[in-house]
Design a protein around this motif. Structure first.
Motif, PDB file in Angstrom:
ATOM      1  N   THR A 223       0.828  -1.210   0.000  1.00 21.31           N
ATOM      2  CA  THR A 223       0.000   0.000   0.000  1.00 21.31           C
ATOM      3  C   THR A 223       0.863   1.260   0.000  1.00 21.31           C
ATOM      4  OG1 THR A 223      -0.170   0.091   2.419  1.00 21.31           O
ATOM      5  CG2 THR A 223      -1.850  -1.189   1.253  1.00 21.31           C
ATOM      6  N   PHE A 224       2.184   1.084   0.089  1.00 19.79           N
ATOM      7  CA  PHE A 224       3.096   2.225   0.062  1.00 19.79           C
ATOM      8  C   PHE A 224       3.654   2.471  -1.336  1.00 19.79           C
ATOM      9  CE2 PHE A 224       3.184   0.677   4.452  1.00 19.79           C
ATOM     10  CZ  PHE A 224       2.863   1.845   5.129  1.00 19.79           C
ATOM     11  N   SER A 225       3.191   1.707  -2.291  1.00 19.90           N
ATOM     12  CA  SER A 225       3.588   1.903  -3.682  1.00 19.90           C
ATOM     13  C   SER A 225       2.440   2.575  -4.425  1.00 19.90           C
ATOM     14  CB  SER A 225       3.895   0.552  -4.343  1.00 19.90           C
ATOM     15  OG  SER A 225       3.999   0.695  -5.744  1.00 19.90           O
ATOM     16  N   PRO A 226       2.727   3.482  -5.348  1.00 20.45           N
ATOM     17  CA  PRO A 226       1.659   4.117  -6.125  1.00 20.45           C
ATOM     18  C   PRO A 226       1.118   3.209  -7.232  1.00 20.45           C
ATOM     19  CG  PRO A 226       3.773   4.970  -6.824  1.00 20.45           C
ATOM     20  CD  PRO A 226       4.048   4.083  -5.652  1.00 20.45           C
ATOM     21  N   ALA A 227       1.736   2.056  -7.424  1.00 17.30           N
ATOM     22  CA  ALA A 227       1.310   1.151  -8.496  1.00 17.30           C
ATOM     23  C   ALA A 227      -0.055   0.553  -8.195  1.00 17.30           C
ATOM     24  CB  ALA A 227       2.337   0.032  -8.681  1.00 17.30           C
ATOM     25  N   LEU A 228      -0.787   0.225  -9.245  1.00 15.94           N
ATOM     26  CA  LEU A 228      -2.033  -0.531  -9.138  1.00 15.94           C
ATOM     27  C   LEU A 228      -1.866  -1.825  -9.913  1.00 15.94           C
ATOM     28  CD1 LEU A 228      -4.766   2.227  -9.659  1.00 15.94           C
ATOM     29  CD2 LEU A 228      -4.270   0.993  -7.535  1.00 15.94           C
ATOM     30  N   THR A 229      -2.446  -2.885  -9.406  1.00 17.57           N
ATOM     31  CA  THR A 229      -2.369  -4.190 -10.071  1.00 17.57           C
ATOM     32  C   THR A 229      -3.701  -4.477 -10.748  1.00 17.57           C
ATOM     33  OG1 THR A 229      -0.784  -5.015  -8.436  1.00 17.57           O
ATOM     34  CG2 THR A 229      -1.958  -6.650  -9.758  1.00 17.57           C
ATOM     35  N   HIS A 230      -3.646  -4.732 -12.060  1.00 20.14           N
ATOM     36  CA  HIS A 230      -4.850  -4.995 -12.850  1.00 20.14           C
ATOM     37  C   HIS A 230      -4.990  -6.493 -13.118  1.00 20.14           C
ATOM     38  CE1 HIS A 230      -5.464  -0.676 -13.584  1.00 20.14           C
ATOM     39  NE2 HIS A 230      -4.135  -0.612 -13.614  1.00 20.14           N
TER      40      HIS A 230
ATOM     41  N   LEU B  59       2.772 -11.422  -9.741  1.00 14.08           N
ATOM     42  CA  LEU B  59       3.964 -10.899  -9.088  1.00 14.08           C
ATOM     43  C   LEU B  59       3.541  -9.900  -8.020  1.00 14.08           C
ATOM     44  CD1 LEU B  59       6.424 -10.105 -12.017  1.00 14.08           C
ATOM     45  CD2 LEU B  59       6.723 -11.832 -10.243  1.00 14.08           C
ATOM     46  N   PRO B  60       4.244  -9.846  -6.900  1.00 11.68           N
ATOM     47  CA  PRO B  60       3.935  -8.804  -5.926  1.00 11.68           C
ATOM     48  C   PRO B  60       3.920  -7.432  -6.600  1.00 11.68           C
ATOM     49  CG  PRO B  60       5.477 -10.360  -5.001  1.00 11.68           C
ATOM     50  CD  PRO B  60       5.340 -10.718  -6.451  1.00 11.68           C
ATOM     51  N   GLY B  61       3.079  -6.558  -6.090  1.00 14.47           N
ATOM     52  CA  GLY B  61       2.956  -5.241  -6.715  1.00 14.47           C
ATOM     53  C   GLY B  61       2.143  -4.297  -5.864  1.00 14.47           C
TER      54      GLY B  61
ATOM     55  N   ALA C 139       7.182  -1.246  -7.094  1.00 18.63           N
ATOM     56  CA  ALA C 139       6.751  -0.998  -8.475  1.00 18.63           C
ATOM     57  C   ALA C 139       7.741  -1.560  -9.482  1.00 18.63           C
ATOM     58  CB  ALA C 139       6.569   0.504  -8.706  1.00 18.63           C
ATOM     59  N   GLY C 140       9.003  -1.696  -9.071  1.00 20.56           N
ATOM     60  CA  GLY C 140      10.012  -2.255  -9.961  1.00 20.56           C
ATOM     61  C   GLY C 140      10.571  -1.248 -10.945  1.00 20.56           C
ATOM     62  N   ASP C 141      10.099   0.008 -10.908  1.00 23.93           N
ATOM     63  CA  ASP C 141      10.593   0.985 -11.881  1.00 23.93           C
ATOM     64  C   ASP C 141      11.177   2.240 -11.229  1.00 23.93           C
ATOM     65  OD1 ASP C 141       8.317   2.488 -11.144  1.00 23.93           O
ATOM     66  OD2 ASP C 141       7.908   3.062 -13.222  1.00 23.93           O
TER      67      ASP C 141
ATOM     68  N   GLY D 250      11.836   3.228  -1.889  1.00 24.60           N
ATOM     69  CA  GLY D 250      10.843   2.587  -2.750  1.00 24.60           C
ATOM     70  C   GLY D 250       9.632   2.164  -1.951  1.00 24.60           C
ATOM     71  N   GLY D 251       8.719   1.491  -2.613  1.00 23.69           N
ATOM     72  CA  GLY D 251       7.463   1.086  -1.979  1.00 23.69           C
ATOM     73  C   GLY D 251       7.600   0.004  -0.943  1.00 23.69           C
ATOM     74  N   VAL D 252       8.772  -0.662  -0.897  1.00 24.81           N
ATOM     75  CA  VAL D 252       9.003  -1.678   0.138  1.00 24.81           C
ATOM     76  C   VAL D 252      10.291  -1.343   0.897  1.00 24.81           C
ATOM     77  CG1 VAL D 252       7.647  -3.532  -0.865  1.00 24.81           C
ATOM     78  CG2 VAL D 252       9.985  -3.214  -1.653  1.00 24.81           C
ATOM     79  N   ASP D 253      10.413  -0.087   1.216  1.00 27.90           N
ATOM     80  CA  ASP D 253      11.545   0.415   2.001  1.00 27.90           C
ATOM     81  C   ASP D 253      11.679  -0.413   3.274  1.00 27.90           C
ATOM     82  OD1 ASP D 253      13.360   1.971   3.525  1.00 27.90           O
ATOM     83  OD2 ASP D 253      12.671   3.805   2.564  1.00 27.90           O
TER      84      ASP D 253
END
Length: 519
Positions: free
Chosen positions: A40-47, A87-89, A332-334, A477-480
Motif C-alpha cells: 500500500t506504500f507503492s503508487p502502483a495498481l495491479t490490474h 507478481l507482488p505489486g 513498483a520495480g521501476d 521505494g514502496g518496500v523500504d
C-alpha cells in the motif's frame, strides 16, 4: 408370505449396496485461490491482466503432488475452479478483484456440493476499498459452498490472518521457511490434512487457537536461514507431532501494507483443548521472547557504502540488493533512484571499468527502439519512473544494444543496453531476476561480473549460491526496509519495533468457534 420375505431380502440387499457405495465414495474437493503481495506504500495498481490465472484441469499444473498418477489425486474427486497469482505489486484494483472472485464463485456454484475446499492464497493481497480481501473472499466462498464444506487454507508466512479468515477456515497452515523452499510441501500438507479429516470422518477440528502478536517485521529480518528465525520455526513441527494437534503455524505478517490485520499471528488446530492451548501459547511466547534479536539476513548499508565494499572486493560476483524497489515484495520495480546514482559514478563511465549488471528497469519505449535498431546499435530513450517517480525521474538512457530476447512470460521483451561498463537490463514489463538462466539467456555471465545489482531483498537460493559476496542496500521505494520512513497510520498500535518500549502483550489463547457457529 414368500413375496413379503423376498421384498425384505431385496430391501436389505439394496441398503447394504447403498452403504457399501457410500463407504467407497471419494470425497469431492474443490480448489480455488488468489495470491499476491500488495504494497500500500507503492503508487502502483495491479490490474487483472497481471494475474496468471489457470482454470479447470490446468489448475493441477500448480501442484505436482496432485499429478494424475499421484496418491493424493486418487484419494478424492477433485474439482479445480480458478487459481491465480501475480507478481507482488501495488494495490489490486477493485475491478480486477471482483472479476477474479466472481469467476471463482461461478465455477464453484456450477459443481456443488463439496465435502472440502483447498483454499490456496498468499494472504497479503490489498484491494482498493477493502481492508481484508482474503477475509472478504472466504466469506463469499462460504455463501456459495456453505458450512458443511471443510476448508483447508494454505498461506505464505508473510500473509496476514485476520479473525475473519481464521474463523471461516477449518484447517490452516503456512510455510515454515523463508526463502520459501517448502512452498509445495506446505500446500501438500494443507491438502493431506484435509484428506485425512474427511477420510477419517473426524471433520472439522474441535479447537482452533488464534493468537495475534503485535510484531511487524520485514521478511529480510526474519529469514529462517539464520537465528532467531531458524530456531523459532524449528519449534513448529514438534508441536504438530503432539497428540491432539493437527497443525501449527507462525505468520510473520506483511510489513508493507498499512491495514489493521498487518501483524504476526500464531494458530494451532486440533482436537485436544489443553494441548492446542499449550502449543499456541508456547509458540506465541517464543516469538515475543526473541523479538529484539531479529536482524537483517545479510549486512545492510547505504548504496554509497555498498558500492565502496563491492569495488574493494575481489570476490565475484559481488551482489547488491536494491531492496527498496524489490518487485517480489510489492515494489513498483521501476524506481530509478539507484540506477541514477550508479550512472553518475566515474568508475563505470568507461567500457573498460568494472563490469556491472543491473537487473532491471522497465522501459517499453526504449525496448521498442532497440528492436528496430538491432544488436550493436546505439539507442537512446527514457526508462523507469512511469509508475513510481517519487524518488527520481525517468532516466534518459543512451547506450549500445548487446542483446534482445522476446517471449519472456513476465518481461515480454528484454534488452541489454551497455552504458560505460554497466550492462542495464531494460524490460518491456517489470520482471524479477532470480535465476542464472535469466542472465545467461541474455548472453550475460553474472559469475564473471564484478558487481551484480538486483532488485530484491534477501537473495533467493540460486542467487545466494552464486554470490561471491553480498550486501543489502537500503534504497528508497514502496518496500523500504526502514519501516519508520514508511509511516504506518492504520495498523494497531502499539506494535514492535515501531513502539520499542511497549509493554508485554496478552498472548493468551483465543479459541475461535468452528466455521458457521458464531452467533
Amino acid at each position: 408370505m414368500k413375496k413379503l420375505l423376498l421384498l425384505v431380502l431385496l430391501s436389505a440387499l439394496f441398503f447394504r449396496c447403498a452403504e457399501k457405495e457410500s463407504e467407497n465414495k471419494l470425497p469431492r474437493i474443490a480448489i480455488a485461490g488468489l495470491a499476491i503481495e500488495s504494497s500500500t506504500f507503492s503508487p502502483a495498481l495491479t490490474h487483472e491482466e497481471a494475474f496468471k490465472a489457470r482454470v479447470d484441469e490446468d489448475v493441477f499444473t500448480f501442484y505436482p503432488f496432485l499429478a494424475a498418477d499421484s496418491m493424493d489425486r486418487k484419494r478424492a474427486e477433485w474439482i479445480p475452479t480458478l487459481r491465480a497469482h501475480a507478481l507482488p505489486g501495488g494495490v489490486v484494483t477493485r475491478e480486477a478483484y471482483e472479476s477474479l472472485v466472481n469467476q471463482t464463485l461461478d465455477r464453484l456454484k456450477a459443481d456443488l456440493p463439496y465435502d472440502g475446499l483447498f483454499f490456496d492464497i498468499h494472504g497479503a493481497m490489498s484491494v482498493v476499498g477493502l481492508d481484508d480481501p482474503e477475509g472478504d473472499f472466504i466469506i463469499r466462498v462460504r455463501e456459495v459452498v456453505g458450512f458443511e464444506t471443510i476448508i483447508s487454507t494454505s498461506m505464505d508466512l508473510h500473509g496476514n490472518v485476520s479473525m475473519v479468515l481464521a474463523e471461516n477456515s477449518d484447517l490452516i497452515t503456512c510455510y515454515r521457511m523463508a526463502p520459501h523452499e517448502d512452498a509445495l510441501e506446505s500446500k501438500k500438507r494443507a491438502v493431506e490434512n484435509l484428506l485425512d479429516r474427511l477420510e477419517s470422518g473426524k471433520g472439522k477440528p474441535a479447537f482452533k487457537a488464534w493468537i495475534p502478536i503485535p510484531i511487524l517485521l520485514p521478511g529480510e529480518k526474519t529469514s529462517t536461514r539464520i537465528e532467531p528465525g531458524k530456531g523459532l520455526y524449528a519449534k513448529v513441527d514438534p508441536e504438530t507431532k503432539k497428540a491432539g494437534v493437527i497443525d501449527a503455524a507462525i505468520w510473520i505478517g506483511y510489513a508493507w501494507a498499512d491495514e489493521p490485520r498487518n501483524h504476526a499471528v500464531v494458530m494451532v488446530t486440533g482436537d485436544d483443548e489443553k494441548q492446542v492451548k499449550e502449543s499456541a501459547e508456547y509458540l506465541a511466547k517464543s516469538f515475543w521472547d526473541v523479538r529484539a534479536e531479529f536482524e537483517f539476513v545479510a549486512p545492510v548499508a547505504t548504496l554509497e557504502e555498498s558500492l565502496k565494499m563491492a569495488l574493494a572486493s575481489e570476490k565475484r560476483p559481488f551482489m547488491i540488493s536494491d531492496m527498496g524497489d524489490n518487485p517480489t515484495a510489492g515494489g513498483a520495480g521501476d524506481v530509478t533512484w539507484t540506477l541514477n546514482e550508479l550512472l553518475k559514478r566515474p568508475e563505470f563511465k568507461s567500457e573498460s571499468g568494472p563490469e556491472m549488471i543491473y537487473a532491471s528497469i522497465p522501459g517499453p519505449d526504449l525496448v521498442a527502439m532497440a528492436k528496430v535498431a538491432g544488436i550493436g546499435s546505439q539507442v537512446e530513450g527514457n526508462v523507469g519512473a512511469m509508475v513510481d517517480n517519487r524518488y527520481a525521474p525517468p532516466i534518459l538512457l543512451k547506450g549500445k544494444v548487446l542483446s534482445i530476447k522476446e517471449g519472456d512470460p513476465d518481461a515480454n521483451v528484454e534488452v541489454v543496453v551497455q552504458v560505460g561498463s554497466i550492462k542495464v537490463i531494460v524490460t518491456e514489463k517489470r520482471k524479477p531476476y532470480h535465476k542464472e538462466k535469466d542472465f545467461t539467456d541474455l548472453n550475460l555471465n553474472p559469475r564473471k561480473a564484478a558487481i551484480v545489482v538486483v532488485k530484491i531483498g534477501y537473495l533467493v537460493p540460486e542467487l545466494y549460491d552464486m554470490r561471491g559476496d553480498w550486501i543489502m542496500a537500503q534504497t528508497p521505494g514502496g518496500v523500504d526496509q526502514d519501516l519508520d520512513r514508511l509511516g504506518h497510520k492504520r495498523i494497531i498500535r502499539p506494535m514492535y519495533p515501531l513502539d520499542r518500549d511497549m509493554a508485554d502483550p496478552d498472548l493468551s489463547v483465543r479459541f475461535l468457534p468452528k466455521s458457521g457457529e458464531r452467533k
